[in-house]
Design an enzyme around this catalytic site. Sequence first.
Site, PDB file in Angstrom:
ATOM      1  N   ASP A 129      66.747  66.316  33.213  1.00  0.00           N
ATOM      2  CA  ASP A 129      65.710  66.400  32.753  1.00  0.00           C
ATOM      3  C   ASP A 129      65.071  67.468  32.305  1.00  0.00           C
ATOM      4  O   ASP A 129      64.146  67.948  31.326  1.00  0.00           O
ATOM      5  CB  ASP A 129      64.714  65.307  33.568  1.00  0.00           C
ATOM      6  CG  ASP A 129      63.909  64.378  32.711  1.00  0.00           C
ATOM      7  OD1 ASP A 129      64.215  64.212  31.342  1.00  0.00           O
ATOM      8  OD2 ASP A 129      62.906  63.788  33.022  1.00  0.00           O
ATOM      9  N   GLN A 189      61.840  59.459  36.991  1.00  0.00           N
ATOM     10  CA  GLN A 189      60.908  58.993  35.755  1.00  0.00           C
ATOM     11  C   GLN A 189      59.545  59.625  35.929  1.00  0.00           C
ATOM     12  O   GLN A 189      59.013  59.197  36.995  1.00  0.00           O
ATOM     13  CB  GLN A 189      61.096  57.602  35.597  1.00  0.00           C
ATOM     14  CG  GLN A 189      60.454  57.289  34.420  1.00  0.00           C
ATOM     15  CD  GLN A 189      60.792  57.701  32.807  1.00  0.00           C
ATOM     16  OE1 GLN A 189      61.964  57.805  32.724  1.00  0.00           O
ATOM     17  NE2 GLN A 189      59.912  58.159  32.216  1.00  0.00           N
ATOM     18  N   LYS A 245      67.356  54.193  28.868  1.00  0.00           N
ATOM     19  CA  LYS A 245      68.128  54.857  29.069  1.00  0.00           C
ATOM     20  C   LYS A 245      69.354  54.417  29.940  1.00  0.00           C
ATOM     21  O   LYS A 245      70.612  54.767  29.646  1.00  0.00           O
ATOM     22  CB  LYS A 245      67.515  55.996  30.286  1.00  0.00           C
ATOM     23  CG  LYS A 245      66.464  56.828  29.688  1.00  0.00           C
ATOM     24  CD  LYS A 245      65.774  57.591  30.670  1.00  0.00           C
ATOM     25  CE  LYS A 245      64.586  58.280  30.029  1.00  0.00           C
ATOM     26  NZ  LYS A 245      63.515  58.985  30.650  1.00  0.00           N
TER      27      LYS A 245
END
Length: 290
Positions: A116, A93, A49
């Site tokens: 996200d 994450q 990322k």
Amino acid sequence: MELIDGNKIAADIIAELKTEVTAFTGRKPCIVLVRVGEDPASVSYVKKKEKTAADIGIISRIILPSATITQADLEKLIDDLNADSTVDGILVQSPLPKHLNEPAAFRRLAAHKDVDGFHTLNIGKVAQEDDTGFVACTPAGIMELLARSGTDLKGRHVVVLGRSLIVGKPVALLALQRKAGANGTVTICHSGTKDVASLTRQADVLIAAIGRAEFVTADMVKPGAVIIDVGINRVPDATKKTGYRLTGDVHFSSVSPLTSKITPVPGGVGPMTVAMLMKNTVKAYKAHAS
Ligand code: NAP
């Protein structure tokens, strides 16, 4: 049979974003990547990322709290990032260490920075067909693969294998939306579904997201179907240096000749997930800047 090339489609999206970001004057979009602990898969995902953000010209900040961080301290960190006007997007994450409450951490994010797409509000906006929210990156990537490979879901039977919150449920909701490219008739299968094969055989478009290596076999597929294989499974393989090979949820060699289009694993849905995260970050920046 046509292969849907996720690497190529993701690279196209990244190139489009780079052009867009290069044209922004002043402050560039900024994403903060929070990785708690040293889970090996998370280390590699966050690196990827970070690299993709740099390729586009998006600023990334990496925060690495120790694996022993408390829920209260993690939420304080999130609160500070929510309040930081130089931050457009925040990604925590997954998976978090077991002692932390992951859904509570996701809910703590400011919904307008939740690139996200796991905040309750953003999941709700998908159900409400409200485009102002963020769609979770893997289901958003699947819809983009379908659109860019010329697969219109209108009037077609879409069968989704799996009902997780990160793939199955949101992709089913997206396929069901009234908008152009969607408008499918959707069936969702899960571990409580009787005779899964009788349903998958009716699929014009089959989206497999169950995490079972090579579960979908040739007898489960209607000839001419479009198949999106979301699965990423490690299968022991003594011929590989790593000792394993990656495979999808579809038995590719026997199923692919029957299909009109299919995604490979790797190189299908996987690369799209990071591209869509970057797309969401640019969207957050534009909403923030306006
Ligand atoms: P998950 O949370 O484990 O969900 C799996 C779903 O499949 C559940 O809904 C489960 O049913 C259902 N299922 C399991 N076995 C089944 C069976 N025999 N018949 C019918 N349904 C069954 O998995 P996930 O997070 O959605 O991920 C699915 C796969 O996609 C994994 O291989 C994962 O690694 C991969 N993935 C890839 C990406 C990417 O970027 N390419 C991103 C995310 C995930 P129940 O609900 O009844 O338990």
